[in-house]
Scaffold this motif. Sequence first.
Motif, PDB file in Angstrom:
ATOM      1  N   GLY A  18       0.817  -1.215   0.000  1.00 31.27           N
ATOM      2  CA  GLY A  18       0.000   0.000   0.000  1.00 31.27           C
ATOM      3  C   GLY A  18       0.845   1.258   0.000  1.00 31.27           C
ATOM      4  O   GLY A  18       0.552   2.220  -0.710  1.00 31.27           O
ATOM      5  N   ALA A  19       1.919   1.245   0.782  1.00 23.14           N
ATOM      6  CA  ALA A  19       2.798   2.417   0.849  1.00 23.14           C
ATOM      7  C   ALA A  19       3.507   2.644  -0.479  1.00 23.14           C
ATOM      8  O   ALA A  19       3.642   3.779  -0.936  1.00 23.14           O
ATOM      9  N   ILE A  20       3.957   1.566  -1.099  1.00 21.30           N
ATOM     10  CA  ILE A  20       4.647   1.696  -2.391  1.00 21.30           C
ATOM     11  C   ILE A  20       3.694   2.260  -3.445  1.00 21.30           C
ATOM     12  O   ILE A  20       4.050   3.181  -4.185  1.00 21.30           O
ATOM     13  N   TRP A  21       2.490   1.717  -3.511  1.00 20.88           N
ATOM     14  CA  TRP A  21       1.534   2.207  -4.509  1.00 20.88           C
ATOM     15  C   TRP A  21       1.065   3.621  -4.197  1.00 20.88           C
ATOM     16  O   TRP A  21       0.797   4.405  -5.109  1.00 20.88           O
ATOM     17  N   ALA A  22       0.972   3.966  -2.928  1.00 21.37           N
ATOM     18  CA  ALA A  22       0.582   5.333  -2.568  1.00 21.37           C
ATOM     19  C   ALA A  22       1.659   6.332  -2.982  1.00 21.37           C
ATOM     20  O   ALA A  22       1.338   7.466  -3.362  1.00 21.37           O
ATOM     21  N   CYS A  23       2.915   5.920  -2.948  1.00 23.35           N
ATOM     22  CA  CYS A  23       4.024   6.793  -3.349  1.00 23.35           C
ATOM     23  C   CYS A  23       4.183   6.877  -4.859  1.00 23.35           C
ATOM     24  O   CYS A  23       4.816   7.809  -5.356  1.00 23.35           O
ATOM     25  N   ALA A  24       3.656   5.915  -5.571  1.00 23.01           N
ATOM     26  CA  ALA A  24       3.914   5.824  -7.010  1.00 23.01           C
ATOM     27  C   ALA A  24       3.476   7.076  -7.769  1.00 23.01           C
ATOM     28  O   ALA A  24       4.213   7.572  -8.626  1.00 23.01           O
ATOM     29  N   LEU A  25       2.300   7.592  -7.470  1.00 19.28           N
ATOM     30  CA  LEU A  25       1.796   8.770  -8.190  1.00 19.28           C
ATOM     31  C   LEU A  25       2.667  10.003  -7.977  1.00 19.28           C
ATOM     32  O   LEU A  25       3.146  10.595  -8.948  1.00 19.28           O
TER      33      LEU A  25
END
Length: 176
Positions: A18-25
């Motif tokens: 979740g943290a990785i995908w939240a940072c992706a944008l």
Amino acid sequence: MTDDIHTEPVQSTNMRAGAIWACALPITLGVIGIILLIPTVSPLPWGKAFIGPLYFIILPILACFSLGSPLAAWLACRQLHKISDVEKIWWWQTSAWQGLKAATWVHFIAALFYSLAFAIYFLLESKTPGSNLSQFATLLLTSAMINLCLWVIITLPLSLVCATIFWRVAKLPEDT
């Protein structure tokens, strides 16, 4: 024989995805913006038009996107891990609040560091040493107003979007 040691329930929540995908944008936006700024430092005449005020405003924002987003995600996950009620972690409001707090801290620290560094540099290069204190105060007040606007326009909505992404991607424990 009974065990008298009270143990806290182990939180088996996997927040990394979740943290990785939240940072992706924000990281992607920051990297794309930095790549788009590269031609502006070229010796071509059209590149020179953007040198100056653009770098003092855009480059720190893009750096915060690229570097501050992982830091904010890490801080938010750290705070979420401290919550003992696993069910409460998965309320959207909880992850949104922790994400907003972490992004606000990162924004505040980056803005303070950048504003002080820029003001000190500007004052050291100033040719009128008598009005340095008023210039310093004006620079910091202007920076505070600009950063408040940036917080409302960029940090607040982007942190809520990223918290929503985190909330949708992170894994719930099997027992809830």
